[in-house]
Design a protein around this motif. Structure first.
Motif, PDB file in Angstrom:
ATOM      1  N   GLY A  53      85.113  53.476  38.698  1.00 55.54           N
ATOM      2  CA  GLY A  53      84.120  52.422  38.462  1.00 55.54           C
ATOM      3  C   GLY A  53      84.790  51.076  38.261  1.00 55.54           C
ATOM      4  N   ASP A  54      84.472  50.111  39.106  1.00 58.85           N
ATOM      5  CA  ASP A  54      85.109  48.793  39.021  1.00 58.85           C
ATOM      6  C   ASP A  54      84.600  48.003  37.816  1.00 58.85           C
ATOM      7  OD1 ASP A  54      86.667  49.139  41.291  1.00 58.85           O
ATOM      8  OD2 ASP A  54      85.026  48.561  42.619  1.00 58.85           O
ATOM      9  N   LEU A  55      85.522  47.262  37.224  1.00 63.87           N
ATOM     10  CA  LEU A  55      85.202  46.418  36.075  1.00 63.87           C
ATOM     11  C   LEU A  55      85.737  45.024  36.354  1.00 63.87           C
ATOM     12  CD1 LEU A  55      84.222  46.302  33.034  1.00 63.87           C
ATOM     13  CD2 LEU A  55      86.593  46.792  32.422  1.00 63.87           C
ATOM     14  N   LYS A  56      84.925  44.000  36.102  1.00 61.70           N
ATOM     15  CA  LYS A  56      85.382  42.631  36.319  1.00 61.70           C
ATOM     16  C   LYS A  56      86.573  42.346  35.406  1.00 61.70           C
ATOM     17  CE  LYS A  56      81.117  40.359  37.804  1.00 61.70           C
ATOM     18  NZ  LYS A  56      80.079  39.384  37.413  1.00 61.70           N
ATOM     19  N   ALA A  57      87.602  41.723  35.987  1.00 63.59           N
ATOM     20  CA  ALA A  57      88.803  41.410  35.200  1.00 63.59           C
ATOM     21  C   ALA A  57      88.461  40.529  33.998  1.00 63.59           C
ATOM     22  CB  ALA A  57      89.837  40.720  36.087  1.00 63.59           C
ATOM     23  N   LYS A  62      92.932  41.854  27.420  1.00 60.18           N
ATOM     24  CA  LYS A  62      94.288  41.847  27.981  1.00 60.18           C
ATOM     25  C   LYS A  62      95.009  43.180  27.767  1.00 60.18           C
ATOM     26  CE  LYS A  62      95.543  36.979  28.350  1.00 60.18           C
ATOM     27  NZ  LYS A  62      96.480  35.933  27.925  1.00 60.18           N
ATOM     28  N   PRO A  63      94.938  43.780  26.566  1.00 56.60           N
ATOM     29  CA  PRO A  63      95.609  45.077  26.392  1.00 56.60           C
ATOM     30  C   PRO A  63      95.057  46.151  27.329  1.00 56.60           C
ATOM     31  CG  PRO A  63      95.022  44.145  24.262  1.00 56.60           C
ATOM     32  CD  PRO A  63      94.365  43.299  25.296  1.00 56.60           C
ATOM     33  N   TYR A  64      93.712  46.152  27.543  1.00 58.34           N
ATOM     34  CA  TYR A  64      93.098  47.146  28.426  1.00 58.34           C
ATOM     35  C   TYR A  64      93.488  46.879  29.872  1.00 58.34           C
ATOM     36  CZ  TYR A  64      89.548  50.187  30.501  1.00 58.34           C
ATOM     37  OH  TYR A  64      88.912  51.181  31.220  1.00 58.34           O
ATOM     38  N   ALA A  65      93.399  45.623  30.307  1.00 55.95           N
ATOM     39  CA  ALA A  65      93.729  45.268  31.690  1.00 55.95           C
ATOM     40  C   ALA A  65      95.200  45.515  31.996  1.00 55.95           C
ATOM     41  CB  ALA A  65      93.371  43.807  31.957  1.00 55.95           C
ATOM     42  N   GLY A  71      96.047  45.207  38.882  1.00 55.88           N
ATOM     43  CA  GLY A  71      95.186  44.118  38.422  1.00 55.88           C
ATOM     44  C   GLY A  71      93.703  44.363  38.616  1.00 55.88           C
ATOM     45  N   ASN A  72      93.329  45.603  38.986  1.00 54.42           N
ATOM     46  CA  ASN A  72      91.910  45.958  39.154  1.00 54.42           C
ATOM     47  C   ASN A  72      91.497  46.951  38.079  1.00 54.42           C
ATOM     48  OD1 ASN A  72      91.629  44.406  41.539  1.00 54.42           O
ATOM     49  ND2 ASN A  72      92.556  46.068  42.729  1.00 54.42           N
ATOM     50  N   PRO A  73      90.995  46.466  36.940  1.00 59.33           N
ATOM     51  CA  PRO A  73      90.631  47.390  35.857  1.00 59.33           C
ATOM     52  C   PRO A  73      89.457  48.295  36.232  1.00 59.33           C
ATOM     53  CG  PRO A  73      89.990  45.149  35.308  1.00 59.33           C
ATOM     54  CD  PRO A  73      90.772  45.063  36.568  1.00 59.33           C
TER      55      PRO A  73
END
Length: 205
Positions: A53-57, A62-65, A71-73
């Protein structure tokens, strides 16, 4: 342990070769990406971390990304211990993982039903409906009077029902469609439509 992250699409029915009808739940598997790997040397155990499932950056901290090297969380992260398939970080795992598997366990979050009484929440029988019983849907006694003068923890009472993690075991895989990336399992699974579920190879079968 083989597993994938999917989305519950809804229920339908399929017919087998003999014309027998089977109720099935459709689970859509959207490209599970291998985000990280845990190793015996570094972490003390072996596991694969899958994201789906895509999530907007902009919506990721920052810790999660920082966990996502490309670079695609991803919206959902699940760790599968002792992953049976050989995978590397960046690989995309699809529904074909289950084409040779007969039974799976599905974990999801059950539908929330709010605050409910004992009859709905625990299946209590209730009191008689006639002769002035004044005890129709009441809970009844919950504790002893002098000893211990309190209600024990865990007593079945009214309270919040649903919205908890539930696993349904030994669901038969009826069909695997690699083109649509869809998995069909016999019977119902927890949660509302479009909710996220985790599908694993059955532990008991």
């Amino acid at each position: 342990m083989l597993g994938l992250i999917g989305k519950k699409v809804g229920m339908t029915q399929v017919f087998d070769e003999s014309g027998r009808l089977t109720p099935v739940t459709v689970i859509k598997v959207e490209g599970n990406v291998v985000v990280a790997q845990r190793t015996e040397e570094k972490n003390g155990y072996n596991a694969a971390v899958l994201g789906a499932g895509d999530l907007k950056a902009a919506n990721a901290t920052k810790p999660y990304a920082g966990q996502f090297k490309d670079g695609n969380p991803k919206k959902t992260l699940v760790e599968f211990r002792d992953y049976e398939k050989e995978v590397n970080v960046g690989d995309v795992v699809g529904v074909d993982l289950f084409k040779d598997i007969t039974f799976v366990d599905v974990t999801g979050t059950s539908k929330g039903k709010g605050y409910q009484g004992g009859m709905k929440r625990h299946g209590f029988g209730g009191g008689r409906a006639t002769h002035g019983s004044k005890f129709h849907r009441d809970l009844g006694g919950t504790a002893m009077s002098s000893t211990p003068s309190r209600t024990f923890k865990g007593k079945k009472m009214a309270g919040h029902m649903g919205n908890e993690r539930v696993t349904v075991q030994n669901l038969r895989v009826v069909r695997v469609d690699e083109n649509l990336q869809v998995l069909m399992v016999r019977g119902a699974i927890p949660g509302p439509s479009q909710s996220t579920v985790v599908v694993k190879k059955a532990v008991k079968k």
